[in-house]
Design a protein around this motif. Structure first.
Motif, PDB file in Angstrom:
ATOM      1  N   ALA A 194      -1.950  11.216  14.273  1.00 26.23           N
ATOM      2  CA  ALA A 194      -3.371  10.277  14.355  1.00 26.23           C
ATOM      3  C   ALA A 194      -4.066  10.172  12.802  1.00 26.23           C
ATOM      4  CB  ALA A 194      -4.342  11.018  15.431  1.00 26.23           C
ATOM      5  N   ILE A 195      -3.961  11.315  12.289  1.00 30.20           N
ATOM      6  CA  ILE A 195      -4.688  11.461  10.846  1.00 30.20           C
ATOM      7  C   ILE A 195      -3.917  10.489   9.857  1.00 30.20           C
ATOM      8  CG2 ILE A 195      -5.017  12.833   8.778  1.00 30.20           C
ATOM      9  CD1 ILE A 195      -5.498  15.263  10.572  1.00 30.20           C
ATOM     10  N   ARG A 196      -2.685  10.469   9.735  1.00 30.90           N
ATOM     11  CA  ARG A 196      -1.971   9.629   9.019  1.00 30.90           C
ATOM     12  C   ARG A 196      -2.171   8.143   9.437  1.00 30.90           C
ATOM     13  NH1 ARG A 196       2.438  10.715   5.878  1.00 30.90           N
ATOM     14  NH2 ARG A 196       2.622  12.941   6.954  1.00 30.90           N
ATOM     15  N   THR A 197      -2.086   7.914  10.546  1.00 30.85           N
ATOM     16  CA  THR A 197      -2.374   6.545  11.124  1.00 30.85           C
ATOM     17  C   THR A 197      -3.677   5.940  10.557  1.00 30.85           C
ATOM     18  OG1 THR A 197      -0.874   6.890  12.931  1.00 30.85           O
ATOM     19  CG2 THR A 197      -2.595   5.062  13.042  1.00 30.85           C
ATOM     20  N   GLN A 198      -4.649   6.684  10.938  1.00 29.70           N
ATOM     21  CA  GLN A 198      -5.922   6.686  10.412  1.00 29.70           C
ATOM     22  C   GLN A 198      -6.240   6.601   8.980  1.00 29.70           C
ATOM     23  OE1 GLN A 198      -9.221   9.278  11.770  1.00 29.70           O
ATOM     24  NE2 GLN A 198     -10.486   8.835  10.142  1.00 29.70           N
ATOM     25  N   LEU A 199      -5.677   7.311   8.279  1.00 30.44           N
ATOM     26  CA  LEU A 199      -5.943   7.249   6.605  1.00 30.44           C
ATOM     27  C   LEU A 199      -4.984   6.003   6.142  1.00 30.44           C
ATOM     28  CD1 LEU A 199      -5.515  10.867   5.529  1.00 30.44           C
ATOM     29  CD2 LEU A 199      -7.448   9.413   5.708  1.00 30.44           C
ATOM     30  N   GLN A 200      -3.972   5.784   6.764  1.00 30.92           N
ATOM     31  CA  GLN A 200      -3.053   4.710   6.354  1.00 30.92           C
ATOM     32  C   GLN A 200      -3.878   3.179   6.749  1.00 30.92           C
ATOM     33  OE1 GLN A 200      -0.036   5.448   4.997  1.00 30.92           O
ATOM     34  NE2 GLN A 200      -0.150   3.508   3.906  1.00 30.92           N
ATOM     35  N   GLN A 201      -4.436   3.193   7.797  1.00 31.86           N
ATOM     36  CA  GLN A 201      -5.054   2.048   8.250  1.00 31.86           C
ATOM     37  C   GLN A 201      -6.503   1.906   7.085  1.00 31.86           C
ATOM     38  OE1 GLN A 201      -4.429  -0.103  10.374  1.00 31.86           O
ATOM     39  NE2 GLN A 201      -6.132  -1.296  10.145  1.00 31.86           N
TER      40      GLN A 201
ATOM     41  N   VAL B 127      -6.467   2.725   3.931  1.00 30.59           N
ATOM     42  CA  VAL B 127      -5.815   2.196   2.830  1.00 30.59           C
ATOM     43  C   VAL B 127      -5.382   0.794   2.784  1.00 30.59           C
ATOM     44  CG1 VAL B 127      -3.816   2.544   1.199  1.00 30.59           C
ATOM     45  CG2 VAL B 127      -4.955   4.403   2.147  1.00 30.59           C
ATOM     46  N   TRP B 128      -4.846   0.485   4.123  1.00 30.08           N
ATOM     47  CA  TRP B 128      -4.498  -1.043   4.259  1.00 30.08           C
ATOM     48  C   TRP B 128      -5.628  -2.201   4.458  1.00 30.08           C
ATOM     49  CZ3 TRP B 128      -1.188  -5.174   4.710  1.00 30.08           C
ATOM     50  CH2 TRP B 128      -1.693  -6.139   5.573  1.00 30.08           C
ATOM     51  N   GLN B 129      -6.554  -1.540   5.012  1.00 30.64           N
ATOM     52  CA  GLN B 129      -7.905  -2.456   5.008  1.00 30.64           C
ATOM     53  C   GLN B 129      -8.466  -2.475   3.556  1.00 30.64           C
ATOM     54  OE1 GLN B 129      -9.488  -3.923   7.340  1.00 30.64           O
ATOM     55  NE2 GLN B 129      -8.554  -3.416   9.215  1.00 30.64           N
ATOM     56  N   LYS B 130      -8.392  -1.614   2.736  1.00 28.13           N
ATOM     57  CA  LYS B 130      -8.938  -1.569   1.221  1.00 28.13           C
ATOM     58  C   LYS B 130      -7.956  -2.648   0.400  1.00 28.13           C
ATOM     59  CE  LYS B 130     -11.302   2.589   1.016  1.00 28.13           C
ATOM     60  NZ  LYS B 130     -11.456   4.035   0.462  1.00 28.13           N
TER      61      LYS B 130
ATOM     62  N   VAL C 152       0.919  -1.277   0.248  1.00 29.18           N
ATOM     63  CA  VAL C 152       0.118  -0.132   0.064  1.00 29.18           C
ATOM     64  C   VAL C 152       1.057   1.295  -0.022  1.00 29.18           C
ATOM     65  CG1 VAL C 152      -1.883  -1.222   1.152  1.00 29.18           C
ATOM     66  CG2 VAL C 152      -0.161  -0.153   2.585  1.00 29.18           C
ATOM     67  N   PRO C 153       0.390   2.281  -0.779  1.00 31.04           N
ATOM     68  CA  PRO C 153       1.287   3.515  -0.882  1.00 31.04           C
ATOM     69  C   PRO C 153       1.035   4.499   0.810  1.00 31.04           C
ATOM     70  CG  PRO C 153      -0.849   3.699  -1.844  1.00 31.04           C
ATOM     71  CD  PRO C 153      -0.776   2.384  -1.455  1.00 31.04           C
ATOM     72  N   GLU C 154       2.135   4.945   0.871  1.00 32.01           N
ATOM     73  CA  GLU C 154       2.105   5.721   2.138  1.00 32.01           C
ATOM     74  C   GLU C 154       1.302   7.071   1.931  1.00 32.01           C
ATOM     75  OE1 GLU C 154       3.441   5.579   5.123  1.00 32.01           O
ATOM     76  OE2 GLU C 154       4.191   3.485   4.655  1.00 32.01           O
ATOM     77  N   CYS C 155       0.544   7.539   2.995  1.00 35.43           N
ATOM     78  CA  CYS C 155      -0.256   8.764   2.816  1.00 35.43           C
ATOM     79  C   CYS C 155       0.669  10.038   2.884  1.00 35.43           C
ATOM     80  CB  CYS C 155      -1.302   8.820   3.938  1.00 35.43           C
ATOM     81  SG  CYS C 155      -2.710   7.526   3.636  1.00 35.43           S
ATOM     82  N   ASP C 156       0.619  10.749   1.780  1.00 39.05           N
ATOM     83  CA  ASP C 156       1.631  11.832   1.896  1.00 39.05           C
ATOM     84  C   ASP C 156       0.928  12.983   2.813  1.00 39.05           C
ATOM     85  OD1 ASP C 156      -0.340  13.025   0.449  1.00 39.05           O
ATOM     86  OD2 ASP C 156       0.824  12.688  -1.377  1.00 39.05           O
TER      87      ASP C 156
END
Length: 303
Positions: free
Chosen positions: A262-269, A271-274, A124-128
């Motif tokens: 917290a935002i980066r963690t939430q968005l990354q999670q 993306v990971w789930q999808k 998965v790509p990293e959220c920038d």
């Protein structure tokens, strides 16, 4: 009868009625039919399920069932069977790739192999930073410090499954509330006399309460209250509470810097789930699965 209310309100009057977990394989929401489809001839029988010719045994379903509470046995069996099918698919893919497993602390061999597989095949790509900033700007209303309440309460304790005791406790709470509406100054006196919470030693004071310090069913009601005596008793697993909010300090808007991680963690999670769901659907789509209907993907994600 429960012992105390778990509020931590004794010993100085700080805290609130406090909120007090083997997970089945991997918990993700794979798209499935609206109605569970299993092959079984009666409620007493287990479905006949296989994954690429490997049977999912009734014994394994019976063990897995405890991790999938549901409104009906049929739904619980379906959820347990689905988890076991996903587990079998992952194990077959691990064997197919011949992964060399290195077990980390706290893992067993299966957990380590599954982790290694997903690290290899689910990319998965990293959220920038611009994505995180844009999310913050579009959701500013979500990023506030939690409000603080200075709270007193009188707990009329009763067991959660004792309907008669609950009814009587509610009636008593209503009587106390009427008395306090006429004479608010009696709160401490009535708390000492009637409350089952250790906070009665402080006249019912719980001190300053923030979110996460009370049991969820009480918190949902508590943080909607304005300052003053609550207009009705509030119910929790411990019983009925007569509540007075002495002070309410609203939360303040938080700057981006305070919530960026917290935002980066939430968005990354997210993306990971999808990506994980897509990967599992690819495995499902490529497999010969019998006895249960799951939604698979036609095109392979991993070559």
């Amino acid at each position: 009868m429960t012992t105390g209310c778990g509020c931590g309100g004794g010993n100085g009057g700080s805290g609130g009625c406090g909120s007090s977990a083997k997970a089945p394989v991997i918990e993700v929401e794979v798209e499935v039919p609206l109605e569970p489809e299993l092959i079984a001839s009666s409620e007493q029988e287990w479905p006949i399920i296989s994954v690429n010719g490997v049977s999912v045994t009734p014994e394994s379903m019976a063990l897995e069932l405890q991790y999938h509470p549901a409104e009906s046995r049929e739904e619980a069996v379906y959820l347990a069977a689905r988890a076991l099918v996903i587990r079998e698919l992952l194990q077959q893919r691990i064997a197919e790739l011949g992964l060399a497993v290195e077990i980390a602390a706290g893992e067993n061999e299966e957990e380590a192999a599954t982790r290694l597989l997903l690290e290899r095949e689910v990319k998965v790509p990293e959220c920038d930073e611009p994505t995180c900033v844009r999310y913050f700007e579009n959701n500013r209303g979500r990023f506030h410090s939690a409000p603080l309440l200075a709270v007193r309460h009188i707990l009329l304790e009763c067991a959660p499954d004792d309907a008669e005791a609950r009814h009587q406790a509610h009636g008593q709470a209503e009587v106390l509330l009427l008395s306090l509406e006429e004479n608010p100054g009696r709160f401490a006196e009535l708390a000492v006399k009637y409350s089952a919470c250790p906070s009665k030693a402080q006249g019912g004071s719980l001190g300053q309460v923030s979110k996460g310090q009370t049991v969820p069913e009480l918190e949902r009601q508590l943080f909607t209250l304005a300052p003053g005596l609550a207009g009705k008793p509030l119910e929790s697993r411990y019983g009925w509470h007569v509540i007075s909010v002495d002070q309410r300090i609203e939360g303040q808007p938080l700057p981006y810097e305070a919530v960026a991680v917290a935002i980066r963690t939430q968005l990354q999670q997210g993306v990971w789930q999808k990506a994980l769901v897509q990967y599992l659907q690819t495995l499902i789509g490529a497999a010969d699965i019998r006895g249960i209907a799951l939604q698979g993907a036609d095109s392979p994600l991993v070559q």
